[in-house]
Design an enzyme around this catalytic site. Sequence first.
Site, PDB file in Angstrom:
ATOM      1  N   ARG A 171       0.796  -1.219   0.000  1.00 20.86           N
ATOM      2  CA  ARG A 171       0.000   0.000   0.000  1.00 20.86           C
ATOM      3  C   ARG A 171       0.831   1.272   0.000  1.00 20.86           C
ATOM      4  NH1 ARG A 171      -4.173   0.801   4.818  1.00 20.86           N
ATOM      5  NH2 ARG A 171      -4.606  -1.364   4.251  1.00 20.86           N
TER       6      ARG A 171
ATOM      7  N   HIS B 169      -7.402  -4.345  -7.922  1.00 18.81           N
ATOM      8  CA  HIS B 169      -7.247  -3.618  -6.657  1.00 18.81           C
ATOM      9  C   HIS B 169      -8.573  -3.609  -5.890  1.00 18.81           C
ATOM     10  CE1 HIS B 169      -4.654  -1.056  -4.227  1.00 18.81           C
ATOM     11  NE2 HIS B 169      -5.634  -0.182  -4.073  1.00 18.81           N
TER      12      HIS B 169
ATOM     13  N   TYR C 236     -17.127  12.806 -14.312  1.00 17.08           N
ATOM     14  CA  TYR C 236     -17.015  13.996 -15.148  1.00 17.08           C
ATOM     15  C   TYR C 236     -15.675  14.073 -15.889  1.00 17.08           C
ATOM     16  CZ  TYR C 236     -20.993  15.585 -12.382  1.00 17.08           C
ATOM     17  OH  TYR C 236     -22.220  15.693 -11.779  1.00 17.08           O
TER      18      TYR C 236
END
Length: 812
Positions: free
Chosen positions: A28, A74, A118
């Site tokens: 991580r 993931h 968006y």
Amino acid sequence: MSKIEDITLEEVMGDRFARYSKSIIQERALPDIRDGLKPVQRRILYAMNKDGNTYDKGFRKSAKSVGNVMGNFHPHGDSSIYEAIVRLSQDWKLREPLIEMHGNNGSMDGDSAAAMRYTEARLSKISTEMLRDIDKDTVDWVLNFDDTEYEPTVLPSRFPNLLVNGSTGISAGYATDIPPHNLGEVIDAILYLQKHPDAKLDDLMQFIKGPDFPTGGIVQGIDGIKKAYETGHGKIVIRSKTTIENLRGNKSQIVITEVPYEVNKAQLVKRIDEIRLNKKIEGIAEVRDQSDREGLSIVVELKRDVDSQGVLNYLFKNTDLQVSYTFNMVAINQMRPERLSLQTILKSYLEFQQEIIKKRTQYNLNKAASRQHIVEGLIKALSILDKVIKTIRASKNRRDARDNLVHEYDFSETQADAIVALQLYRLTNTDVTELENEADKLSKEIDEYTKILNDDKELNRVLAKELKAIGKEYRNDRKTEIQEKVANIKISTDVIVPDEDVMVLVSHDGYIKRSSLRSFTASADESGLKDDDYAIFTKQINARDHLFMFTNKGNLIYRPVFEITDVKWKDTGEHISQSIGLDINEEIIATYSFSDLKTAGCFLIATNDGYIKRVEFSDLTPGRTYKKHAYTYVKMKSDDARVIAVDFIDDQQTNQELLLASRHGLALRFSIDEVATYGARTSGVKSMALTDGDTVTNLAIVNENDTLGFITQRGSFKKMAVTEVPVTSRARKGINILRTLKAEPHEIVDFTVLASASDPLEVITTRRKFHDIIPSDYSLGGRYSNGSFVVDVQTEGTPMVIRQKTQEISII
């Protein structure tokens, strides 16, 4: 049947936390030393590349990329994946962004990116270098979280991404802060290291000058950079790039064009504006953020005749225009977190790329050898074409045809499969020629691949050639300027403090305040003090002056005037104990103001137990801890001793005389030259020879023409000429100046030098009553006079202090 284990909580917690720590360190938070990527970043680049979402194709919705990464590789929250995509696209965070994004991807003002539905994203051109040759068995692969497909454990990373883009992260017990660097410089250093494996750090730093932040700025501190490159840990200073522009009317402005790495621009502008609004410094007229698509621009407009460099130094010191950056170069090396030196990072990358070239070459060799084998079979088949066709026609099916070709003409199964699959139009002389040319070409390639695998020099030549090509394609100029030394910022008081006069008050009980002249004028009759408190210092002075406050227990309290709380004149102000504690019964007995801390002169200090000394002004200048601690200016001989007088003597006050009076009515007069100069933490010399139970009440600097005013504990006022006390020497008993009484003898409480016969005096009693005396109403008394009763001690209390009435509005 389940087995129940008897394990202590300590063992369970230790084991589970160790597993958790290993997971977040490796999976991580920390980057790999080889490709400089964390797992989520690696998975993003691989998934987008696999989907064909590359720089040479159109943009795709970010949400689609996030979904692919989350669904295939993931298994974490979509927000963390999208945040990683956004960061990889931000050109103020990464020196060479790995993702291009259409839409709002955040800003230097700390604005968050638009929602992923968006925005659109694709891999940048340079990120293809991270993935080049990944399909040629160059890296190891592992199954994904649900064992449905494979993912790479590391990317080929054909450019040194760890140093170029840096990394930041926090995990269990480890954190990393690797700054970005210039791609061209890092590649040059790797090429040098390739030729000189034993290269020292100084050799490598000829190429890598230091960090190269995407936001530019100025890095100061070569020593910090060198230490960081040596040990993996070091500290530098990053300063904004600024210019000072002169305007009309003696005005100027500071223009900021580059800010330190990861500084929030909006917060920086807000902080500068707060300094303007709160008047922390004088001179800032306006702060404007004029940044646009052309670049960053923050303008700090200054007032007329302002020290622009002084203001800039203050902003460097008190805002994020200048920040410290700490290197902490930690990455995963050989599956373990490690703090890395520059040489370790470069060597590891070089070895990794050599391994990539070897694996790629072996892959190409195997592929070329396999094709060569097939081409040789096709050429042989075309040379006996009629027999081959006859055999195929006589066969039952494709598999039988393959087996017959193998059996009758010694073709391999691979060759036989290729012959059977050959299309009829290929059976021409032209194709024979093409096959022969291909065979020659494959033979040369195989020789070349074999040479690379067998000769390290050839392998390094290929690697150097490819690194140079990447450098040529993507090299760009350095953005961050490197300066050898960290600049020492000196902030002039003139910049911080306005050049204006103010009224300052110090009270007997320890209250201090400053007010504007306007506030003082509006409410001069209201001092704001408690009813039983009174001012010992009230004066109009400059805000840039310095205040020295002396207590009766030998402590000196220093305050720059501008640091005193600015309040309305009718307010009480702050008590000195809010910053420096006073002992019980400790009082401020004298206060002086000075325009600078290089004043020539000394302080004359006398104690009630008969000691006196002079201390140079320079010995009492404040230290760094003046805000929290008082400074000892005299050492007491006993716990009961008290300072009774502190006077300032400048260099012009020579050949003067001192007069001391004791409580039992003795006075001594001698030359000031008899008092030697001592250090602050000393007691001095004997001023007066005291009998048992007697104490010195006060001291005055006098001359032949002065008149003294005495007050006794019985409320009697006595006016006497100085000449009544003859000049003798220090440390004597003195002469009696009161008439001796058997019953209720008078004792001197205090005395003062009369400014004039008409200027009123003020007596302050133990009950904090104030009694005015007009000296001209009383005649001069001789040595054996006890004066006239002026204070009714029964109703007003016992006198404590006598002083000039005008003292409240002038310096003591």
